[in-house]
Design an enzyme around this catalytic site. Structure first.
Site, PDB file in Angstrom:
ATOM      1  N   ASP A 123       0.953  -1.123   0.112  1.00 47.81           N
ATOM      2  CA  ASP A 123       0.243  -0.081   0.110  1.00 47.81           C
ATOM      3  C   ASP A 123       0.903   1.636  -0.314  1.00 47.81           C
ATOM      4  O   ASP A 123       1.923   1.568   0.841  1.00 47.81           O
ATOM      5  CB  ASP A 123      -0.956  -0.173   1.420  1.00 47.81           C
ATOM      6  N   MET A 124      -0.209   2.462  -1.201  1.00 46.92           N
ATOM      7  CA  MET A 124       1.053   3.283  -0.620  1.00 46.92           C
ATOM      8  C   MET A 124       0.171   4.485   0.604  1.00 46.92           C
ATOM      9  O   MET A 124      -0.775   4.235   0.726  1.00 46.92           O
ATOM     10  CB  MET A 124       0.955   4.446  -2.229  1.00 46.92           C
ATOM     11  N   GLN A 152      -0.919   6.738  -7.006  1.00 41.24           N
ATOM     12  CA  GLN A 152      -1.967   7.748  -6.654  1.00 41.24           C
ATOM     13  C   GLN A 152      -1.731   8.845  -6.991  1.00 41.24           C
ATOM     14  O   GLN A 152      -0.818   9.726  -7.660  1.00 41.24           O
ATOM     15  CB  GLN A 152      -1.433   8.588  -5.160  1.00 41.24           C
ATOM     16  N   ARG A 173      -1.408  -0.927  -8.730  1.00 42.48           N
ATOM     17  CA  ARG A 173      -2.778  -0.785  -8.451  1.00 42.48           C
ATOM     18  C   ARG A 173      -2.933   0.972  -8.627  1.00 42.48           C
ATOM     19  O   ARG A 173      -1.766   1.751  -7.950  1.00 42.48           O
ATOM     20  CB  ARG A 173      -3.327  -1.031  -6.524  1.00 42.48           C
ATOM     21  N   LYS A 176      -6.190   6.843  -6.500  1.00 37.88           N
ATOM     22  CA  LYS A 176      -6.785   8.041  -6.613  1.00 37.88           C
ATOM     23  C   LYS A 176      -5.583   9.122  -5.300  1.00 37.88           C
ATOM     24  O   LYS A 176      -5.140   9.631  -5.598  1.00 37.88           O
ATOM     25  CB  LYS A 176      -8.145   9.171  -6.337  1.00 37.88           C
ATOM     26  N   GLY A 177      -5.617   8.620  -4.524  1.00 36.57           N
ATOM     27  CA  GLY A 177      -5.194   9.034  -3.347  1.00 36.57           C
ATOM     28  C   GLY A 177      -6.240   9.087  -2.152  1.00 36.57           C
ATOM     29  O   GLY A 177      -7.042   9.736  -2.357  1.00 36.57           O
ATOM     30  N   ALA A 178      -5.936   8.964  -0.546  1.00 42.12           N
ATOM     31  CA  ALA A 178      -6.598   9.536   0.040  1.00 42.12           C
ATOM     32  C   ALA A 178      -6.625  10.462   1.319  1.00 42.12           C
ATOM     33  O   ALA A 178      -6.948  10.706   2.435  1.00 42.12           O
ATOM     34  CB  ALA A 178      -7.136   8.101   0.884  1.00 42.12           C
ATOM     35  N   HIS A 216     -13.975   3.314  -8.035  1.00 46.97           N
ATOM     36  CA  HIS A 216     -15.950   3.355  -7.897  1.00 46.97           C
ATOM     37  C   HIS A 216     -16.457   3.888  -9.275  1.00 46.97           C
ATOM     38  O   HIS A 216     -17.470   4.465  -9.019  1.00 46.97           O
ATOM     39  CB  HIS A 216     -15.931   3.938  -6.740  1.00 46.97           C
ATOM     40  N   ARG A 278     -13.318   6.350   5.033  1.00 51.31           N
ATOM     41  CA  ARG A 278     -13.909   6.196   3.880  1.00 51.31           C
ATOM     42  C   ARG A 278     -15.034   7.209   4.548  1.00 51.31           C
ATOM     43  O   ARG A 278     -16.103   7.111   3.185  1.00 51.31           O
ATOM     44  CB  ARG A 278     -14.236   4.992   4.471  1.00 51.31           C
TER      45      ARG A 278
END
Length: 297
Positions: A123-124, A152, A173, A176-178, A216, A278
């Protein structure tokens, strides 16, 4: 807020919609249900930014146990159920030798994944860890060439990172980035992030690697399908990814159409931070969740 969520029966049910549980058995059970509907799985043991070497070791042990349990249930073969690992959860943030500790710990997880006939995706996290994460990826891929990376699209640098990683055997993968990032390193407008996503996707689809489209957004999914067709990609040369509990009907539709669909399944005691991210990403999720808190069970 966390105390309210943990004690309210209705809200616990909502949490369960996004996080299937806190232990390995919960994660394996969710994986089995998803595999029964022809969806693939990547499992994340929640936790990050650990500054305790003992906690990092515990995280590694949990992943090793998880991978053995997936193999015992015949869920992991051919990468059908893999794991996603945050390097900051296995020691990257530790002082002095953090990067080396994270590499050694990630190597243990990769060894367990190989024994289970599956893969690991790194994971990034926030932009300050990007160079370190990609450096560890390069080291791991010498012995475990199918180790996946996450890039991302909101970071300015990501188009070049896509060019660097769009090579044969490379699993990437694209999301977009969170994380909240400064304008000096990341696009701030959602339209700019989407445009960057498409540019990055074009690079990955034209390359020789294995793109994993984590989105999504129906528009981006349609664009991905069109690009795959343009480049003559077979259905097994790329995949779509979505989060556990979000757009589940669309997940099954994508899988039923013959596309590869993988679901990101989080589990563990550290579910609160994940859930709040989320909620922040999708206002509709937040509205649904808040309504559930005031609805009588």
């Amino acid at each position: 807020m966390r105390d309210t969520i943990e004690k309210a029966p209705v809200s616990r049910a909502v949490v369960h919609r996004y996080v299937p549980g806190t232990d390995v058995a919960d994660a394996v059970g969710a994986a089995a249900e998803l595999r029964a509907t022809n969806r693939m799985v990547t499992i994340d043991y929640l936790g990050e930014d650990t500054l305790d070497a003992g906690q990092a070791a515990h995280t590694v042990d949990t992943y090793v146990g998880l991978l053995r349990a997936l193999a015992d249930k015949e869920l992991s073969q051919f990468g059908a159920a893999e794991v996603s690992v945050k390097l900051s959860a296995v020691g990257q943030a530790l002082p002095n030798d953090g990067e080396k500790i994270a590499l050694d710990n990630a190597r243990r997880i990769c060894e367990a994944a190989k024994e289970a006939d599956t893969t690991v995706t790194l994971d990034m996290e926030d932009h300050t860890t990007t160079d370190s994460t990609l450096s560890i990826l390069a080291e791991l891929r010498q012995d475990f060439p199918d180790t996946g990376a996450v890039l991302q699209s909101y970071l300015h640098r990501t188009e070049q990172d896509c060019r660097d990683l769009a090579t044969a055997g490379s699993r990437v993968r694209l999301c977009k980035g969170a994380y909240k990032e400064p304008a000096s390193v990341a696009y701030q407008d959602s339209e700019d992030v989407d445009l960057s996503y498409v540019r990055c996707l074009k690079i990955l689809m034209a390359g020789e690697g294995y793109p994993m489209i984590a989105s999504h957004d129906p528009r981006l999914i349609d664009i991905a399908r069109a690009l795959a067709s343009r480049h003559g990609r077979e259905p097994d040369s790329y995949e779509f990814q979505m989060l556990y509990g979000i757009r589940t009907d669309e997940q099954t539709r994508i899988a039923d159409r013959g596309h590869q669909m993988r679901v990101y399944v989080p589990f563990g005691e550290e579910w609160y931070g994940y859930l709040m991210r989320r909620m922040a990403e999708r206002p509709a999720n937040l509205q649904f969740f808040l309504r559930s808190l005031v609805t009588k069970g």
